[in-house]
Design a protein around this motif. Structure first.
Motif, PDB file in Angstrom:
ATOM      1  N   THR A 274       0.790  -1.312   0.040  1.00 57.58           N
ATOM      2  CA  THR A 274       0.135  -0.055   0.088  1.00 57.58           C
ATOM      3  C   THR A 274       1.078   1.219  -0.054  1.00 57.58           C
ATOM      4  OG1 THR A 274       0.030   0.360   2.273  1.00 57.58           O
ATOM      5  CG2 THR A 274      -1.771  -1.173   1.266  1.00 57.58           C
ATOM      6  N   PHE A 275       0.309   2.334  -0.174  1.00 60.79           N
ATOM      7  CA  PHE A 275       1.021   3.651  -0.006  1.00 60.79           C
ATOM      8  C   PHE A 275       1.023   4.199   1.411  1.00 60.79           C
ATOM      9  CE2 PHE A 275       0.872   3.379  -4.484  1.00 60.79           C
ATOM     10  CZ  PHE A 275       1.905   3.786  -5.108  1.00 60.79           C
ATOM     11  N   ASP A 276       0.469   3.540   2.474  1.00 66.16           N
ATOM     12  CA  ASP A 276       0.317   4.095   3.772  1.00 66.16           C
ATOM     13  C   ASP A 276       1.345   4.728   4.345  1.00 66.16           C
ATOM     14  OD1 ASP A 276      -2.266   2.881   3.631  1.00 66.16           O
ATOM     15  OD2 ASP A 276      -1.974   1.062   4.914  1.00 66.16           O
ATOM     16  N   GLY A 277       1.118   6.110   4.934  1.00 67.00           N
ATOM     17  CA  GLY A 277       2.466   6.798   5.218  1.00 67.00           C
ATOM     18  C   GLY A 277       2.788   7.813   4.207  1.00 67.00           C
ATOM     19  N   LEU A 278       2.194   7.738   3.005  1.00 61.25           N
ATOM     20  CA  LEU A 278       2.502   8.905   2.019  1.00 61.25           C
ATOM     21  C   LEU A 278       1.732  10.351   2.488  1.00 61.25           C
ATOM     22  CD1 LEU A 278       3.527   9.636  -0.484  1.00 61.25           C
ATOM     23  CD2 LEU A 278       1.463   8.896  -1.648  1.00 61.25           C
ATOM     24  N   THR A 279       2.428  11.155   2.667  1.00 61.71           N
ATOM     25  CA  THR A 279       1.959  12.489   3.050  1.00 61.71           C
ATOM     26  C   THR A 279       2.996  13.458   2.559  1.00 61.71           C
ATOM     27  OG1 THR A 279       3.111  12.723   5.172  1.00 61.71           O
ATOM     28  CG2 THR A 279       1.024  11.687   5.242  1.00 61.71           C
ATOM     29  N   MET A 280       2.371  14.750   2.342  1.00 65.49           N
ATOM     30  CA  MET A 280       3.406  16.037   1.807  1.00 65.49           C
ATOM     31  C   MET A 280       4.335  15.958   2.857  1.00 65.49           C
ATOM     32  SD  MET A 280       2.055  16.907  -1.035  1.00 65.49           S
ATOM     33  CE  MET A 280       2.573  18.805  -1.152  1.00 65.49           C
ATOM     34  N   ASN A 281       4.268  15.977   4.040  1.00 69.01           N
ATOM     35  CA  ASN A 281       5.641  16.033   5.095  1.00 69.01           C
ATOM     36  C   ASN A 281       6.416  15.281   4.692  1.00 69.01           C
ATOM     37  OD1 ASN A 281       6.436  17.439   7.485  1.00 69.01           O
ATOM     38  ND2 ASN A 281       6.296  15.346   8.151  1.00 69.01           N
ATOM     39  N   ALA A 282       6.152  13.820   4.482  1.00 65.86           N
ATOM     40  CA  ALA A 282       7.104  13.007   4.289  1.00 65.86           C
ATOM     41  C   ALA A 282       7.823  13.104   2.912  1.00 65.86           C
ATOM     42  CB  ALA A 282       6.227  11.302   4.138  1.00 65.86           C
ATOM     43  N   LEU A 283       7.123  13.640   1.924  1.00 69.03           N
ATOM     44  CA  LEU A 283       7.882  13.875   0.632  1.00 69.03           C
ATOM     45  C   LEU A 283       8.688  14.951   0.795  1.00 69.03           C
ATOM     46  CD1 LEU A 283       4.979  13.534  -1.927  1.00 69.03           C
ATOM     47  CD2 LEU A 283       6.618  12.080  -1.591  1.00 69.03           C
ATOM     48  N   GLU A 284       8.186  16.091   1.603  1.00 72.58           N
ATOM     49  CA  GLU A 284       9.148  17.197   1.709  1.00 72.58           C
ATOM     50  C   GLU A 284      10.416  16.960   2.826  1.00 72.58           C
ATOM     51  OE1 GLU A 284       8.176  21.568   3.209  1.00 72.58           O
ATOM     52  OE2 GLU A 284       7.893  20.333   4.944  1.00 72.58           O
ATOM     53  N   VAL A 285      10.307  16.001   3.716  1.00 76.97           N
ATOM     54  CA  VAL A 285      11.242  15.505   4.502  1.00 76.97           C
ATOM     55  C   VAL A 285      12.560  14.795   3.349  1.00 76.97           C
ATOM     56  CG1 VAL A 285      12.137  14.137   6.262  1.00 76.97           C
ATOM     57  CG2 VAL A 285      10.415  15.405   6.541  1.00 76.97           C
ATOM     58  N   ARG A 286      11.956  14.151   2.565  1.00 77.04           N
ATOM     59  CA  ARG A 286      12.917  13.532   1.720  1.00 77.04           C
ATOM     60  C   ARG A 286      13.376  14.141   0.466  1.00 77.04           C
ATOM     61  NH1 ARG A 286      12.299   7.564   1.801  1.00 77.04           N
ATOM     62  NH2 ARG A 286      13.373   7.565  -0.249  1.00 77.04           N
ATOM     63  N   GLY A 287      13.080  15.606   0.476  1.00 77.73           N
ATOM     64  CA  GLY A 287      13.352  16.541  -0.305  1.00 77.73           C
ATOM     65  C   GLY A 287      12.936  16.201  -1.921  1.00 77.73           C
ATOM     66  N   SER A 288      11.738  15.683  -1.904  1.00 75.95           N
ATOM     67  CA  SER A 288      11.047  15.355  -3.198  1.00 75.95           C
ATOM     68  C   SER A 288      10.087  16.372  -3.552  1.00 75.95           C
ATOM     69  CB  SER A 288      10.226  14.173  -2.916  1.00 75.95           C
ATOM     70  OG  SER A 288      10.947  12.845  -2.344  1.00 75.95           O
ATOM     71  N   LEU A 289       9.991  17.578  -3.082  1.00 76.89           N
ATOM     72  CA  LEU A 289       9.112  18.699  -3.435  1.00 76.89           C
ATOM     73  C   LEU A 289       9.709  19.695  -4.191  1.00 76.89           C
ATOM     74  CD1 LEU A 289       6.584  18.727  -0.420  1.00 76.89           C
ATOM     75  CD2 LEU A 289       6.136  17.598  -2.831  1.00 76.89           C
ATOM     76  N   PRO A 290       9.614  20.441  -4.991  1.00 78.72           N
ATOM     77  CA  PRO A 290      10.225  21.727  -5.632  1.00 78.72           C
ATOM     78  C   PRO A 290      10.107  22.612  -4.661  1.00 78.72           C
ATOM     79  CG  PRO A 290       8.212  21.251  -6.848  1.00 78.72           C
ATOM     80  CD  PRO A 290       7.917  20.079  -5.912  1.00 78.72           C
ATOM     81  N   ASP A 291      11.030  23.595  -5.113  1.00 76.88           N
ATOM     82  CA  ASP A 291      11.179  24.868  -4.238  1.00 76.88           C
ATOM     83  C   ASP A 291       9.954  25.776  -4.228  1.00 76.88           C
ATOM     84  OD1 ASP A 291      13.666  23.561  -3.473  1.00 76.88           O
ATOM     85  OD2 ASP A 291      14.656  25.145  -4.699  1.00 76.88           O
ATOM     86  N   TYR A 292       9.199  25.805  -5.227  1.00 77.66           N
ATOM     87  CA  TYR A 292       8.179  26.902  -5.356  1.00 77.66           C
ATOM     88  C   TYR A 292       6.902  26.137  -4.578  1.00 77.66           C
ATOM     89  CZ  TYR A 292       6.204  23.789  -9.056  1.00 77.66           C
ATOM     90  OH  TYR A 292       5.812  22.608  -9.574  1.00 77.66           O
ATOM     91  N   VAL A 293       6.670  24.865  -3.991  1.00 73.17           N
ATOM     92  CA  VAL A 293       5.801  24.374  -3.365  1.00 73.17           C
ATOM     93  C   VAL A 293       5.857  24.802  -1.867  1.00 73.17           C
ATOM     94  CG1 VAL A 293       4.687  22.498  -2.323  1.00 73.17           C
ATOM     95  CG2 VAL A 293       5.514  22.249  -4.812  1.00 73.17           C
ATOM     96  N   ILE A 294       5.125  25.922  -1.495  1.00 73.34           N
ATOM     97  CA  ILE A 294       5.460  26.652  -0.243  1.00 73.34           C
ATOM     98  C   ILE A 294       4.481  25.985   0.849  1.00 73.34           C
ATOM     99  CG2 ILE A 294       5.164  28.913   1.034  1.00 73.34           C
ATOM    100  CD1 ILE A 294       5.493  30.191  -1.959  1.00 73.34           C
ATOM    101  N   ARG A 295       5.237  25.703   1.767  1.00 73.23           N
ATOM    102  CA  ARG A 295       4.542  25.151   3.156  1.00 73.23           C
ATOM    103  C   ARG A 295       4.230  26.338   3.890  1.00 73.23           C
ATOM    104  NH1 ARG A 295       6.800  20.700   7.315  1.00 73.23           N
ATOM    105  NH2 ARG A 295       4.939  20.506   8.705  1.00 73.23           N
ATOM    106  N   THR A 296       2.878  26.694   4.284  1.00 73.17           N
ATOM    107  CA  THR A 296       2.377  27.582   4.973  1.00 73.17           C
ATOM    108  C   THR A 296       2.156  27.066   6.482  1.00 73.17           C
ATOM    109  OG1 THR A 296      -0.012  26.934   4.555  1.00 73.17           O
ATOM    110  CG2 THR A 296       1.384  28.884   2.952  1.00 73.17           C
ATOM    111  N   PRO A 297       2.041  28.098   7.438  1.00 75.60           N
ATOM    112  CA  PRO A 297       1.750  27.931   8.950  1.00 75.60           C
ATOM    113  C   PRO A 297       0.352  26.709   8.850  1.00 75.60           C
ATOM    114  CG  PRO A 297       2.104  29.994   8.770  1.00 75.60           C
ATOM    115  CD  PRO A 297       2.219  29.580   7.316  1.00 75.60           C
ATOM    116  N   GLY A 298       0.449  25.588   9.652  1.00 76.33           N
ATOM    117  CA  GLY A 298      -0.388  24.559   9.853  1.00 76.33           C
ATOM    118  C   GLY A 298      -0.393  23.515   8.906  1.00 76.33           C
ATOM    119  N   SER A 299       1.012  23.354   8.385  1.00 76.87           N
ATOM    120  CA  SER A 299       1.279  22.326   7.341  1.00 76.87           C
ATOM    121  C   SER A 299       0.514  22.406   6.220  1.00 76.87           C
ATOM    122  CB  SER A 299       1.564  20.952   8.214  1.00 76.87           C
ATOM    123  OG  SER A 299       2.510  20.944   9.254  1.00 76.87           O
TER     124      SER A 299
END
Length: 214
Positions: free
Chosen positions: A77-102
């Motif tokens: 399965t893809f259990d555990g797949l989140t935007m935070n997990a992708l960000e921690v791994r450096g898998s998101l481009p720089d322009y994807v801005i994380r705002t307060p409140g995740s």
């Protein structure tokens, strides 16, 4: 001899008035041309900016899809797949801005998120806060595609009540599997006119969802 010839002063006055009239016309013409060029330049700039946003958003969907499929390869399965997990791994481009409140924002300044489908080797990517035009535009690359291309199995649109209020289950009945007219998994794809017709929300009130499998 004409009256004008007898009165050279009058002739000079008429010529000056004519020259002034031509000069004023030239100024008006120049201002009009400059205004036209400025308007054209602004329109071109807006078109280019919209194209960049669209391309960045399509690229973002592809990047999230590719990273998720790579990270969870071989897992049931893809259990555990989140935007935070992708960000921690450096898998998101720089322009994807994380705002307060995740909350992560796409190039259109709407919320972007990803969710695993419970018990399935599938996940859904959602892009929120879209106007009607961008809503249709970012689906364009996925229309007329078979259900096996890049693992895409379904695509749809949700109508938000608050701009950017993206949730995991906001899609409407328009969220359809990429099947044939009979409903069988023929992989016939969805026509662009059909997909764009789903974007019925107001400005900033459309969400687009893509569901992929591993």
């Amino acid at each position: 001899m004409t009256d004008i010839a007898k009165r050279p002063g009058l002739f000079r006055q008429m010529r000056r008035r004519k020259n002034k009239g031509l000069a004023l016309f030239d100024v008006i013409l120049a201002v009009g041309v400059i205004g036209f060029l400025i308007a054209g330049g602004v329109l071109l700039l807006q078109t280019v900016q919209e194209r960049i946003k669209r391309n960045d958003t399509v690229a973002l969907v592809n990047q999230i899809r590719a990273e998720a499929q790579r990270i969870f390869a071989g897992q049931p399965t893809f259990d555990g797949l989140t935007m935070n997990a992708l960000e921690v791994r450096g898998s998101l481009p720089d322009y994807v801005i994380r705002t307060p409140g995740s909350v992560w924002k796409s190039a259109y300044d709407g919320v972007v998120n990803v969710w695993p489908e419970s018990g399935l080797k599938q996940f859904t990517i959602g892009i929120g806060g879209l106007d009607k035009g961008p809503c249709a535009d970012i689906m364009t690359p996925y229309t007329k595609k078979t259900r096996t291309v890049s693992g895409l199995v379904a695509m749809g649109v949700g109508i938000e009540t608050v701009a950017g209020a993206l949730t995991a289950r906001a899609w409407t009945a328009a969220f359809l599997p990429l099947t044939g007219a009979s409903g069988a998994a023929s992989g016939a794809g969805i026509a662009f006119a059909t997909a764009s017709g789903w974007c019925t929300g107001g400005d900033g009130l459309n969400s687009v969802y893509f569901r992929f499998q591993g």
